[in-house]
Enzyme design. Structure first.
Site, PDB file in Angstrom:
ATOM      1  CB  CYS A  79      -2.742  -0.874  -9.485  1.00 20.72           C
ATOM      2  SG  CYS A  79      -2.543   0.197 -10.904  1.00 20.72           S
ATOM      3  CG  HIS A 169      -5.984   1.725  -7.253  1.00 22.39           C
ATOM      4  ND1 HIS A 169      -4.885   1.662  -6.406  1.00 22.39           N
ATOM      5  CD2 HIS A 169      -5.496   2.026  -8.467  1.00 22.39           C
ATOM      6  CE1 HIS A 169      -3.786   1.914  -7.093  1.00 22.39           C
ATOM      7  NE2 HIS A 169      -4.124   2.141  -8.352  1.00 22.39           N
ATOM      8  CD  GLU A 171      -6.359   0.629  -3.278  1.00 22.52           C
ATOM      9  OE1 GLU A 171      -6.965  -0.323  -3.815  1.00 22.52           O
ATOM     10  OE2 GLU A 171      -5.417   1.246  -3.824  1.00 22.52           O
TER      11      GLU A 171
END
Ligand code: GLN
Length: 189
Positions: A79, A169, A171
């Site tokens: 991002c 994202h 994660e």
């Protein structure tokens, strides 16, 4: 293997947890002293690219990190991290590391679609979950950069040598495949 995670602002803790679940050691990069140690890869998390850019300069981390990336240090930007790696930002005059041959658009999905979730194929990973938060997308790749994933005809992940960038994202979901993809880049350097 040890991965340095830029921890100035944004979603850095989630990357550390992701790496831990893969059995990979990481540490936070907050100041110049932190990058004097040996490490094998770098993660630039999401957050606010303007803030991260300013802090990198203030803390004198910008030049040494750019040098490392230019010398082939594997790097994974998510991002805002993708924005930091782009050679050009079409709706912003700033350029940060500028090490990937691509033009990106910040906050590219407008207000209504500020945040959304989807699943799409990414390179050799198969179909992976993708969480977008006020995300950029990649308008075009050229030179040595190659597109790895697209959503609705817009490029959302790219790779250039040891550099990996995603507009979303990875994660923030429990799926570890994109991080594993990066760890393989680090391993095969
Ligand atoms: N909108 C942010 C920027 O332009 C990126 C958002 C994010 O990293 N989740 O830097």
């Amino acid at each position: 293997m040890k991965i340095g995670i830029l921890a100035l602002q944004g979603a850095f803790i989630e990357h550390a947890q992701m790496l831990k679940s893969l059995g990979v050691e990481s540490f936070e990069i907050r100041q110049k002293r932190d990058i004097e140690r040996d490490y094998d890869g770098l993660i630039i998390p999401g957050g606010e690219s303007t803030v991260i850019g300013k802090l990198l300069h203030q803390l004198e981390l910008f030049e040494p990190l750019r040098g490392e990336i230019e010398n082939g240090m594997p790097v994974f930007g998510t991002c805002a991290g993708l924005i930091m790696l782009a050679e050009k930002i079409s709706n912003d005059d700033n350029v940060y590391f500028g090490t990937m041959d691509m033009t990106v658009r910040r906050n590219a999905y407008g207000r209504q679609l500020g945040s959304f979730f989807t699943e799409q194929e990414l390179g050799s990973c198969g179909r992976v979950p993708m969480t977008f938060i006020r995300a950029p997308y990649i308008e075009e790749v050229h030179g040595r950069a190659e597109a790895l994933a697209s959503v609705d005809g817009r490029i959302v992940a790219a790779r250039q040598g040891n550099q990996l960038a995603t507009a979303f994202h990875p994660e923030l979901n429990n799926d570890t495949r994109v991080h594993e993809y990066f760890i393989n880049i680090v391993r095969n350097r």
